[in-house]
Structure formats: structure tokens, C-alpha cells
Design a protein around this motif. Structure first.
Motif, PDB file in Angstrom:
ATOM      1  N   ILE A  24     -39.615 -46.335  30.203  1.00 18.52           N
ATOM      2  CA  ILE A  24     -39.584 -44.912  29.895  1.00 18.52           C
ATOM      3  C   ILE A  24     -40.867 -44.254  30.380  1.00 18.52           C
ATOM      4  CG2 ILE A  24     -39.416 -43.210  28.048  1.00 18.52           C
ATOM      5  CD1 ILE A  24     -36.887 -44.896  28.503  1.00 18.52           C
ATOM      6  N   LYS A  25     -40.685 -43.222  31.181  1.00 19.61           N
ATOM      7  CA  LYS A  25     -41.812 -42.406  31.616  1.00 19.61           C
ATOM      8  C   LYS A  25     -41.724 -41.098  30.850  1.00 19.61           C
ATOM      9  CE  LYS A  25     -40.444 -42.389  35.859  1.00 19.61           C
ATOM     10  NZ  LYS A  25     -40.304 -42.177  37.300  1.00 19.61           N
ATOM     11  N   PRO A  26     -42.841 -40.406  30.667  1.00 19.00           N
ATOM     12  CA  PRO A  26     -42.780 -39.131  29.939  1.00 19.00           C
ATOM     13  C   PRO A  26     -41.922 -38.089  30.652  1.00 19.00           C
ATOM     14  CG  PRO A  26     -45.071 -39.691  30.477  1.00 19.00           C
ATOM     15  CD  PRO A  26     -44.188 -40.773  31.034  1.00 19.00           C
ATOM     16  N   GLU A  27     -41.938 -38.093  31.979  1.00 17.86           N
ATOM     17  CA  GLU A  27     -41.126 -37.166  32.760  1.00 17.86           C
ATOM     18  C   GLU A  27     -40.232 -37.946  33.699  1.00 17.86           C
ATOM     19  OE1 GLU A  27     -43.026 -32.826  33.388  1.00 17.86           O
ATOM     20  OE2 GLU A  27     -43.676 -34.352  34.801  1.00 17.86           O
ATOM     21  N   SER A  31     -32.374 -37.690  39.128  1.00 20.75           N
ATOM     22  CA  SER A  31     -31.595 -38.919  39.341  1.00 20.75           C
ATOM     23  C   SER A  31     -31.730 -39.865  38.150  1.00 20.75           C
ATOM     24  CB  SER A  31     -32.047 -39.630  40.616  1.00 20.75           C
ATOM     25  OG  SER A  31     -31.768 -38.831  41.735  1.00 20.75           O
ATOM     26  N   GLU A  32     -32.944 -39.997  37.644  1.00 19.98           N
ATOM     27  CA  GLU A  32     -33.170 -40.870  36.488  1.00 19.98           C
ATOM     28  C   GLU A  32     -32.448 -40.343  35.251  1.00 19.98           C
ATOM     29  OE1 GLU A  32     -37.594 -42.678  37.453  1.00 19.98           O
ATOM     30  OE2 GLU A  32     -37.444 -40.597  36.773  1.00 19.98           O
ATOM     31  N   VAL A  33     -32.504 -39.030  35.042  1.00 13.19           N
ATOM     32  CA  VAL A  33     -31.837 -38.430  33.883  1.00 13.19           C
ATOM     33  C   VAL A  33     -30.328 -38.589  34.005  1.00 13.19           C
ATOM     34  CG1 VAL A  33     -31.419 -36.298  32.595  1.00 13.19           C
ATOM     35  CG2 VAL A  33     -33.714 -36.805  33.454  1.00 13.19           C
ATOM     36  N   GLY A  59     -42.961 -28.266  42.719  1.00 14.27           N
ATOM     37  CA  GLY A  59     -42.545 -27.965  44.085  1.00 14.27           C
ATOM     38  C   GLY A  59     -41.052 -27.686  44.041  1.00 14.27           C
ATOM     39  N   PRO A  60     -40.283 -28.316  44.911  1.00 18.52           N
ATOM     40  CA  PRO A  60     -38.832 -28.087  44.903  1.00 18.52           C
ATOM     41  C   PRO A  60     -38.075 -29.006  43.931  1.00 18.52           C
ATOM     42  CG  PRO A  60     -39.416 -29.437  46.766  1.00 18.52           C
ATOM     43  CD  PRO A  60     -40.711 -29.069  46.077  1.00 18.52           C
ATOM     44  N   ARG A  61     -38.793 -29.909  43.281  1.00 17.86           N
ATOM     45  CA  ARG A  61     -38.146 -30.922  42.443  1.00 17.86           C
ATOM     46  C   ARG A  61     -38.175 -30.539  40.963  1.00 17.86           C
ATOM     47  NH1 ARG A  61     -36.905 -34.309  46.202  1.00 17.86           N
ATOM     48  NH2 ARG A  61     -38.367 -35.016  47.754  1.00 17.86           N
ATOM     49  N   ARG A  62     -37.125 -30.951  40.257  1.00 13.08           N
ATOM     50  CA  ARG A  62     -37.044 -30.718  38.816  1.00 13.08           C
ATOM     51  C   ARG A  62     -37.548 -31.961  38.088  1.00 13.08           C
ATOM     52  NH1 ARG A  62     -32.500 -29.081  41.302  1.00 13.08           N
ATOM     53  NH2 ARG A  62     -31.874 -26.915  41.085  1.00 13.08           N
ATOM     54  N   ARG A  63     -38.281 -31.731  37.019  1.00 11.24           N
ATOM     55  CA  ARG A  63     -38.765 -32.820  36.163  1.00 11.24           C
ATOM     56  C   ARG A  63     -38.341 -32.509  34.733  1.00 11.24           C
ATOM     57  NH1 ARG A  63     -38.711 -35.446  40.019  1.00 11.24           N
ATOM     58  NH2 ARG A  63     -40.447 -35.999  41.315  1.00 11.24           N
ATOM     59  N   VAL A  64     -37.884 -33.545  34.028  1.00 16.58           N
ATOM     60  CA  VAL A  64     -37.357 -33.375  32.682  1.00 16.58           C
ATOM     61  C   VAL A  64     -38.106 -34.316  31.748  1.00 16.58           C
ATOM     62  CG1 VAL A  64     -35.259 -33.396  31.278  1.00 16.58           C
ATOM     63  CG2 VAL A  64     -35.103 -32.923  33.736  1.00 16.58           C
ATOM     64  N   LEU A  65     -38.537 -33.792  30.609  1.00 17.46           N
ATOM     65  CA  LEU A  65     -39.205 -34.632  29.623  1.00 17.46           C
ATOM     66  C   LEU A  65     -38.201 -35.583  28.981  1.00 17.46           C
ATOM     67  CD1 LEU A  65     -41.525 -32.079  27.785  1.00 17.46           C
ATOM     68  CD2 LEU A  65     -42.211 -33.876  29.384  1.00 17.46           C
ATOM     69  N   PHE A  66     -38.601 -36.826  28.819  1.00 19.97           N
ATOM     70  CA  PHE A  66     -37.733 -37.833  28.204  1.00 19.97           C
ATOM     71  C   PHE A  66     -37.272 -37.377  26.825  1.00 19.97           C
ATOM     72  CE2 PHE A  66     -37.259 -41.519  25.401  1.00 19.97           C
ATOM     73  CZ  PHE A  66     -36.207 -42.143  26.024  1.00 19.97           C
ATOM     74  N   GLU A  67     -38.181 -36.801  26.048  1.00 15.21           N
ATOM     75  CA  GLU A  67     -37.822 -36.375  24.685  1.00 15.21           C
ATOM     76  C   GLU A  67     -36.763 -35.273  24.705  1.00 15.21           C
ATOM     77  OE1 GLU A  67     -41.396 -33.336  23.484  1.00 15.21           O
ATOM     78  OE2 GLU A  67     -41.891 -35.460  23.692  1.00 15.21           O
ATOM     79  N   ASP A  68     -36.780 -34.417  25.714  1.00 15.21           N
ATOM     80  CA  ASP A  68     -35.751 -33.377  25.834  1.00 15.21           C
ATOM     81  C   ASP A  68     -34.396 -33.987  26.182  1.00 15.21           C
ATOM     82  OD1 ASP A  68     -37.545 -31.348  25.213  1.00 15.21           O
ATOM     83  OD2 ASP A  68     -38.016 -30.939  27.327  1.00 15.21           O
ATOM     84  N   VAL A  69     -34.400 -35.016  27.016  1.00 13.54           N
ATOM     85  CA  VAL A  69     -33.160 -35.710  27.361  1.00 13.54           C
ATOM     86  C   VAL A  69     -32.569 -36.363  26.117  1.00 13.54           C
ATOM     87  CG1 VAL A  69     -32.129 -37.580  28.721  1.00 13.54           C
ATOM     88  CG2 VAL A  69     -33.906 -36.144  29.721  1.00 13.54           C
ATOM     89  N   MET A  70     -33.413 -37.016  25.328  1.00 10.12           N
ATOM     90  CA  MET A  70     -32.931 -37.695  24.127  1.00 10.12           C
ATOM     91  C   MET A  70     -32.430 -36.688  23.084  1.00 10.12           C
ATOM     92  SD  MET A  70     -32.938 -40.953  24.536  1.00 10.12           S
ATOM     93  CE  MET A  70     -32.250 -40.546  26.115  1.00 10.12           C
TER      94      MET A  70
END
Length: 99
Positions: A24-27, A31-33, A59-70
Motif C-alpha cells: 500500500i502506497k499513500p497515493e 491503474s492501481e485503483v 501534471g496530466p496524471r490523476r493520483r488518488v489517496l488510498f484512504e479515499d479509495v477504501m
């Protein structure tokens, strides 16, 4: 806590359930999500853009917090359980052969 986690994993395996252990990474990347939620990446992007899961752009990429996914996963799992309970209650009311 690691011993408890291992015991739970072994219990699930013994019950015939699949178990997946991932670092688990913080962000996470989209694809991972998507893999974590078992949905397609395009569907995940729709969820992100509709505001159902918070994200930030790097930049052009989206990053999602692991806690938000959960948190999202917990919400949809809860909604699914509620819907299934309602369907089961309706089936019993209509005497559809489910007890």
C-alpha cells in the motif's frame, strides 16, 4: 497485528476465498485503483471526474489517496449489502421460495 492479519488470510483461504496481498502506497495511480476496486480504468476515471472519489492531478496524471479509495469501497459495499437485504425481504414478502 501482523499475526492477526496472517490468521485472517489463512482463514479466508481455508474457506475457499481468494486472498490478495498488495503493498500500500499513500497515493495510487488510476491503474492501481482500478485493479484494487476490480473495475476498468475508464470506469474509474468516470468515478473520479464525477466526484465520487477525490483525486488530485500531478501534471496530466490523476493520483488518488488510498484512504479515499477504501472509504469509497466501504460506502459501495454497504450500499450493496443494504440493497441485497431489501431484495431478500421483498422476495420473502412475495413468497418467492426464499427463506
Amino acid at each position: 497485528s501482523v499475526l492477526h492479519l496472517l490468521a485472517e488470510a489463512l482463514t479466508q483461504i481455508a474457506s475457499g476465498n481468494a486472498v490478495k496481498i498488495v503493498p500500500i502506497k499513500p497515493e495510487l495511480s488510476t491503474s492501481e485503483v482500478a485493479e484494487l476496486l476490480n473495475v476498468s480504468r475508464p470506469y474509474l476515471v468516470e468515478l473520479l471526474e464525477s466526484g465520487k472519489i477525490p483525486f488530485r492531478k500531478v501534471g496530466p496524471r490523476r493520483r488518488v489517496l488510498f484512504e479515499d479509495v477504501m472509504a469509497y469501497k466501504k460506502r459501495i459495499d454497504s450500499q450493496r449489502e443494504q440493497t441485497l437485504a431489501e431484495l431478500a425481504a421483498q422476495a420473502q414478502e412475495l413468497n418467492m421460495g426464499y427463506n
